[in-house]
Design an enzyme around this catalytic site. Structure first.
Site, short mmCIF file in Angstrom:
data_model
loop_
_atom_site.label_atom_id
_atom_site.label_comp_id
_atom_site.label_asym_id
_atom_site.label_seq_id
_atom_site.Cartn_x
_atom_site.Cartn_y
_atom_site.Cartn_z
N GLU A 166 -13.21 0.32 -4.87
CA GLU A 166 -12.71 -0.36 -6.07
C GLU A 166 -13.74 -1.39 -6.52
OE1 GLU A 166 -8.78 -2.98 -7.39
OE2 GLU A 166 -9.41 -2.98 -5.29
N CYS A 175 -6.26 0.81 -5.08
CA CYS A 175 -5.83 -0.31 -4.24
C CYS A 175 -4.32 -0.53 -4.25
CB CYS A 175 -6.60 -1.57 -4.63
SG CYS A 175 -6.65 -2.82 -3.32
N LYS A 220 -5.93 1.33 -13.42
CA LYS A 220 -5.04 0.87 -12.36
C LYS A 220 -3.69 0.46 -12.94
CE LYS A 220 -5.10 -2.47 -8.50
NZ LYS A 220 -5.89 -3.58 -7.91
#
Length: 260
Positions: A44, A144, A110
């Site tokens: 990430e 994540c 994300k």
């Protein structure tokens, strides 16, 4: 029978908010890969570290880092994926890039922003999942904090994905959660899982232990590395994937619902 898929993951330290240094370092690591591979996975925010300084560091979707990814994907003849900071229509995104060797690419923003770290104060959330195809495999990449939300990662029986990828800057202080949730995603979705995390301290002196993992559809851990930098290549077995789903046809019994 489904083909096998070869993937390479790069668990690495990152230079804090230094795009040029990270691209140079990661380029050297990629050039050191000896095995042929279909896919190279980077962490990430691999060009900057997990920073909220988006106004200074954000790039356009076709900016320097994406052009670098295209060049490296062509040179390596492999897909390269990882997330970077992107500015798009005056908003900042933690955007995963899925870069193919021919220079074409897909993106995933994300979805779940890390409120504890005030990520949601800086970045805009994505609204849709990404499904990509590679060598006959359907792949679902996420970023994540998305790992904590199983409904978002939920496999669908009408179009199941074969591999779940999570690229992360996941702090060592919560590594138990990381090492628990990754196998859970593999077992519940009957898929291979790749969780790639960075190592080392970031610019806020938060330590990351890596603990990158590769997990089989039955939950067996095929790879786990803590604390140290590592470049690891593995061939995922299409036969194993098909056997697990055939022997234990759990996906067909799941509840029918989707996030709209």
């Amino acid at each position: 029978m489904k083909n096998n898929l070869t993937i390479t993951i790069i668990q690495t330290v990152l230079y804090w908010e230094n795009i040029d240094a990270n691209l140079s370092m990661l380029g050297q690591k990629m050039l050191s890969i000896k095995e042929e591979t279909d896919l190279i996975v980077l962490p990430e925010m691999f060009s900057t570290g997990f920073t909220m300084n988006a106004a200074m560091l954000a790039e356009q979707t076709k900016g320097k880092t994406v052009r670098w990814m295209a060049e490296m994907a062509g040179h390596m003849n492999a897909v390269i994926t990882g997330s970077i900071i992107v500015e798009d229509q005056n908003r900042f995104y933690n955007r995963l890039i899925w870069m193919r060797p021919d220079g074409s690419f897909e993106t995933y923003d994300k979805r779940h922003l890390f409120g504890l770290g005030k990520e949601d104060d800086t970045y805009a959330a994505g609204s849709s999942r990404l499904m990509v195809e590679l060598n006959g495999w359907t792949i679902c990449p996420m970023v994540c904090y998305d790992l904590r939300f199983p409904v978002w990662a939920r496999n669908e029986k009408d179009r199941p994905y074969d591999l779940y990828i999570n690229v992360a800057n996941w702090p060592e202080r919560r590594s138990l959660h990381w090492k628990t949730l990754l196998p859970a995603r593999a077992i519940e979705n009957q898929c291979f899982v790749v969780g790639l995390n960075r190592v080392g301290n970031d610019g806020n002196e938060i330590y990351h232990s890596g603990d990158s993992m590769i997990i089989a559809p039955d939950g067996a851990i095929l790879y786990h590395k803590a604390h140290d930098e590592d470049i690891f290549t593995i061939e995922l077995s299409g036969e194993t994937l098909e056997f697990v789903r055939r022997a234990f046809p759990f996906l067909k019994d799941q509840d029918s619902f989707k996030i709209q």
